[in-house]
Design a protein around this motif. Structure first.
Motif, short mmCIF file in Angstrom:
data_model
loop_
_atom_site.label_atom_id
_atom_site.label_comp_id
_atom_site.label_asym_id
_atom_site.label_seq_id
_atom_site.Cartn_x
_atom_site.Cartn_y
_atom_site.Cartn_z
N GLN A 277 0.83 -1.21 0.00
CA GLN A 277 0.00 0.00 0.00
C GLN A 277 0.87 1.26 0.00
N ALA B 15 0.95 3.91 -2.97
CA ALA B 15 0.60 5.30 -2.65
C ALA B 15 1.71 6.25 -3.11
N GLU C 227 -3.55 10.91 -4.75
CA GLU C 227 -3.39 10.46 -3.38
C GLU C 227 -4.32 9.28 -3.15
N MET C 228 -3.74 8.12 -2.97
CA MET C 228 -4.50 6.88 -2.89
C MET C 228 -5.52 6.89 -1.75
N TYR C 229 -5.18 7.47 -0.62
CA TYR C 229 -6.07 7.45 0.53
C TYR C 229 -7.18 8.50 0.42
#
Length: 178
Positions: free
Chosen positions: A118, A122, A132-134
């Motif tokens: 992850q 990211a 931005e992955m989150y």
């Protein structure tokens, strides 16, 4: 005569736009020369030499800045931290992969391998695609692909308790191609 860019001020008057860097440096050099002469006449050769060294240092710094030395990651901006904690290193990856594919792969996938993947995804998505992955998981899913996304989705558990080797290969290939 060359037509220059004109700027309209709040009062309605029109003035020429600031000149290029070369013109600015010429003006600074024209001001530096009389300053050096004044130093030499008033305080002597030692003051003139010190002034020349100082002016040279300032001129080099300004020239570097004007030439774009501070445009990207020159240390003048605070660095952006994409990863929380230490950056994942590749030194332990052989051991990490062996543990994830081993007998105790379930625990290792949950605690080590999946968080590492992850963080790598990211970082790659932020670096190369500005995603931005989150914060934007839908855009990240589109870039990673629907088949691999469940393995790194930060909002859901892994689809299986263990990580199959072909899935790991696909994840690493996709990471490399992003």
């Amino acid at each position: 005569m060359k037509a220059g860019i004109r700027i309209r001020t709040r009062t309605g008057s029109v003035r020429p736009a600031p000149g290029p860097v070369r013109d600015s440096l010429a003006v600074l050099a024209a001001l530096a020369l009389p300053a050096e002469v004044l130093l030499a006449l008033t305080d002597g050769a030692a003051a003139a030499a010190t002034g020349a060294a100082l002016l040279t240092t300032v001129a080099l710094a300004l020239g570097r800045y004007a030439a774009g030395g501070a445009a990207q990651d020159a240390g003048l901006r605070r660095p952006t931290r994409v990863l929380s904690g230490r950056a994942p290193a590749l030194g332990r990856w052989r051991r990490t992969v062996a543990d994830a594919l081993g007998d105790d792969g379930e625990e290792h996938l949950r605690t080590v391998m999946r968080p590492q993947l992850q963080r790598l995804f990211a970082a790659r998505l932020a670096e190369r695609h500005g995603v931005e992955m989150y914060r934007n998981p839908d855009r990240a899913r589109a870039l990673v692909g629907n088949t691999l996304w469940p393995w790194i989705d930060p909002g859901a558990p892994a689809p299986q308790p263990t990580l199959p080797e072909p899935v790991l290969r696909s994840l690493l290939d996709r990471l490399e191609s992003l």
